[in-house]
Scaffold this active site. Structure first.
Site, PDB file in Angstrom:
ATOM      1  N   ASP A  93       0.859  -1.173   0.000  1.00 19.28           N
ATOM      2  CA  ASP A  93       0.000   0.000   0.000  1.00 19.28           C
ATOM      3  C   ASP A  93       0.906   1.238   0.000  1.00 19.28           C
ATOM      4  O   ASP A  93       2.087   1.149   0.342  1.00 19.28           O
ATOM      5  CB  ASP A  93      -0.878  -0.043   1.253  1.00 19.28           C
ATOM      6  CG  ASP A  93      -1.623   1.245   1.501  1.00 19.28           C
ATOM      7  OD1 ASP A  93      -2.332   1.703   0.586  1.00 19.28           O
ATOM      8  OD2 ASP A  93      -1.481   1.804   2.605  1.00 19.28           O
ATOM      9  N   ASP A  95      -0.254   5.114   0.947  1.00 14.97           N
ATOM     10  CA  ASP A  95      -0.489   6.113   1.993  1.00 14.97           C
ATOM     11  C   ASP A  95      -0.388   5.507   3.388  1.00 14.97           C
ATOM     12  O   ASP A  95      -1.060   4.525   3.697  1.00 14.97           O
ATOM     13  CB  ASP A  95      -1.866   6.742   1.804  1.00 14.97           C
ATOM     14  CG  ASP A  95      -1.950   7.525   0.505  1.00 14.97           C
ATOM     15  OD1 ASP A  95      -1.644   8.720   0.517  1.00 14.97           O
ATOM     16  OD2 ASP A  95      -2.313   6.922  -0.535  1.00 14.97           O
ATOM     17  N   GLU A 102      -1.335  10.618   4.346  1.00 10.99           N
ATOM     18  CA  GLU A 102      -2.473  10.283   3.489  1.00 10.99           C
ATOM     19  C   GLU A 102      -2.562  11.431   2.488  1.00 10.99           C
ATOM     20  O   GLU A 102      -2.942  12.557   2.840  1.00 10.99           O
ATOM     21  CB  GLU A 102      -3.758  10.171   4.308  1.00 10.99           C
ATOM     22  CG  GLU A 102      -3.798   9.006   5.264  1.00 10.99           C
ATOM     23  CD  GLU A 102      -4.012   7.665   4.568  1.00 10.99           C
ATOM     24  OE1 GLU A 102      -4.594   7.654   3.448  1.00 10.99           O
ATOM     25  OE2 GLU A 102      -3.606   6.641   5.138  1.00 10.99           O
ATOM     26  N   ARG A 139     -14.677  11.936  -0.569  1.00 14.84           N
ATOM     27  CA  ARG A 139     -13.497  12.732  -0.224  1.00 14.84           C
ATOM     28  C   ARG A 139     -12.974  13.506  -1.434  1.00 14.84           C
ATOM     29  O   ARG A 139     -12.606  14.683  -1.317  1.00 14.84           O
ATOM     30  CB  ARG A 139     -12.413  11.825   0.355  1.00 14.84           C
ATOM     31  CG  ARG A 139     -12.709  11.356   1.774  1.00 14.84           C
ATOM     32  CD  ARG A 139     -11.663  10.396   2.279  1.00 14.84           C
ATOM     33  NE  ARG A 139     -11.766   9.084   1.659  1.00 14.84           N
ATOM     34  CZ  ARG A 139     -10.788   8.175   1.617  1.00 14.84           C
ATOM     35  NH1 ARG A 139      -9.610   8.469   2.138  1.00 14.84           N
ATOM     36  NH2 ARG A 139     -10.979   7.010   1.060  1.00 14.84           N
ATOM     37  N   SER A 183      -2.414   1.159  -4.700  1.00 14.72           N
ATOM     38  CA  SER A 183      -2.892   2.214  -3.817  1.00 14.72           C
ATOM     39  C   SER A 183      -4.311   2.655  -4.129  1.00 14.72           C
ATOM     40  O   SER A 183      -4.695   2.762  -5.298  1.00 14.72           O
ATOM     41  CB  SER A 183      -1.947   3.428  -3.920  1.00 14.72           C
ATOM     42  OG  SER A 183      -2.453   4.524  -3.196  1.00 14.72           O
ATOM     43  N   GLY A 184      -5.050   2.938  -3.060  1.00 11.35           N
ATOM     44  CA  GLY A 184      -6.340   3.586  -3.211  1.00 11.35           C
ATOM     45  C   GLY A 184      -6.169   5.091  -3.341  1.00 11.35           C
ATOM     46  O   GLY A 184      -7.140   5.832  -3.395  1.00 11.35           O
ATOM     47  N   LYS A 228      -6.922  -4.124  -5.368  1.00 15.90           N
ATOM     48  CA  LYS A 228      -5.540  -4.349  -4.925  1.00 15.90           C
ATOM     49  C   LYS A 228      -5.216  -5.839  -4.953  1.00 15.90           C
ATOM     50  O   LYS A 228      -4.165  -6.260  -5.457  1.00 15.90           O
ATOM     51  CB  LYS A 228      -5.336  -3.811  -3.501  1.00 15.90           C
ATOM     52  CG  LYS A 228      -5.327  -2.306  -3.377  1.00 15.90           C
ATOM     53  CD  LYS A 228      -5.031  -1.913  -1.932  1.00 15.90           C
ATOM     54  CE  LYS A 228      -4.947  -0.414  -1.753  1.00 15.90           C
ATOM     55  NZ  LYS A 228      -4.503  -0.043  -0.396  1.00 15.90           N
ATOM     56  N   ASP A 251      -1.717  -0.847   5.992  1.00 13.79           N
ATOM     57  CA  ASP A 251      -2.029  -0.275   7.305  1.00 13.79           C
ATOM     58  C   ASP A 251      -3.517  -0.143   7.573  1.00 13.79           C
ATOM     59  O   ASP A 251      -3.920   0.042   8.718  1.00 13.79           O
ATOM     60  CB  ASP A 251      -1.384   1.109   7.437  1.00 13.79           C
ATOM     61  CG  ASP A 251      -2.119   2.159   6.622  1.00 13.79           C
ATOM     62  OD1 ASP A 251      -2.701   3.092   7.224  1.00 13.79           O
ATOM     63  OD2 ASP A 251      -2.140   2.052   5.389  1.00 13.79           O
ATOM     64  N   ASN A 254      -8.764  -1.566   4.032  1.00 15.99           N
ATOM     65  CA  ASN A 254      -8.868  -1.876   2.604  1.00 15.99           C
ATOM     66  C   ASN A 254      -7.664  -2.640   2.075  1.00 15.99           C
ATOM     67  O   ASN A 254      -7.634  -3.019   0.904  1.00 15.99           O
ATOM     68  CB  ASN A 254      -9.089  -0.599   1.777  1.00 15.99           C
ATOM     69  CG  ASN A 254      -7.889   0.325   1.798  1.00 15.99           C
ATOM     70  OD1 ASN A 254      -7.236   0.491   2.829  1.00 15.99           O
ATOM     71  ND2 ASN A 254      -7.596   0.941   0.666  1.00 15.99           N
TER      72      ASN A 254
END
Length: 295
Positions: A93, A95, A102, A139, A183-184, A228, A251, A254
């Protein structure tokens, strides 16, 4: 070895009191630990391995981790059938795992909406908001009107790789491990990090930019937890291996789909729901400590 292997890792020498306390606590759970090879150091960390004579359940595992933490060390639980030389893929991941921020929260700071966005981010990472795609859309919508230059400012002024990131990537590549950043977050940052750290592949979301400003929308399909995991599965398939031949690091909630079933899953400075399910929880050591688990 047919039994579970525990690995204690610290930046400092592992004290005899820690080793005694760890073995004593395990015995109280009906598990005996046998030291394998004694304490070793690679120059950055000290580590010691132990073979258990029985499987250690989640609740017992968390108690042993808490004890180890009192000695400023992290504790990892490796699968009985893990063959370190069989690890072929590293999937991470971005962030708060690879990097210290983030990104979406920091972009939102340019609109004065950081706290509103960060609140949604935190709830999502803790697993309280289950729909990551809807969370991300909400967001990103708050970023409407932000000048695209803000992305470069976040990268240059606020984004830093977490401790051990460069060493981890270098060590993985020396071992011929395929490195994947999933990554999201956003492609602007994953591409920068690919160039900086040498990832073989990256996958993230693309922010729509019109006339130099963010529109508050994401282009194409959103990279969520399932995506992912799918990217990792696809990378393993191309290499002729399975997810069991991978190390995964994350972390937030997700990341759990990707981490589940991997050879070694590592929770880095992670939310409790992730630590509980991961093989390793790094709270005191850097990302590069992962290399000790496959050496």
């Amino acid at each position: 070895m047919s039994n579970q292997v525990l690995v204690a890792i610290s930046r400092d020498h592992l004290s005899e009191k820690l080793i005694f306390s760890l073995k004593d606590q395990a015995l109280q759970h009906g598990v005996s630990l046998h030291s394998i090879g004694g304490q070793v150091s690679n120059g950055a960390y000290f580590s010691e391995r132990f073979e258990s004579n029985a499987h250690i359940e989640t609740a017992q595992r968390e108690q042993l981790r808490a004890l180890t933490a009192r000695f400023n060390a992290d504790l990892c639980f490796l699968k009985p059938d893990l063959v370190p030389q069989d690890i072929r893929v590293l999937a991470m991941d971005m962030d708060s795992t690879l990097i210290n921020i983030e990104c979406i929260d920091e972009i939102a700071d340019f609109t004065g909406k950081k706290s509103a966005v960060a609140e949604i981010t935190e709830a999502t990472m803790r697993g309280e908001i289950k729909d990551f795609q809807e969370s991300l859309r909400k967001r990103v919508a708050l970023l409407e009107g932000v000048h695209a230059d803000a992305l470069e400012s976040v990268y240059r002024e606020r984004l830093r790789p977490n401790p051990g990131a460069a060493e981890l990537l270098a060590g993985a590549h020396e071992r011929g491990i395929y490195t994947l950043l999933v990554s999201g977050g956003f492609t602007f940052f994953t591409e920068k990090l690919r160039q900086q750290l040498g990832f073989k592949q990256t996958q993230a979301n693309t922010l729509e930019i019109i006339d130099g400003k963010l529109t508050g929308r994401v282009l194409g399909d959103i990279v969520d937890g399932a995506a992912k995991a799918a990217r990792l599965d696809a990378a393993c398939a191309r290499l002729g291996c399975t997810k069991a031949n991978s190390i995964t690091m994350g972390d937030g909630a997700n990341d759990l789909i990707m981490m589940n079933g991997s050879g070694i899953s590592i929770a880095y400075q992670a939310k409790p729901v992730v630590k509980e399910k991961a093989d390793a929880a790094f709270d005191r050591v850097g990302l590069d400590a992962a290399l000790l688990l496959i050496s």
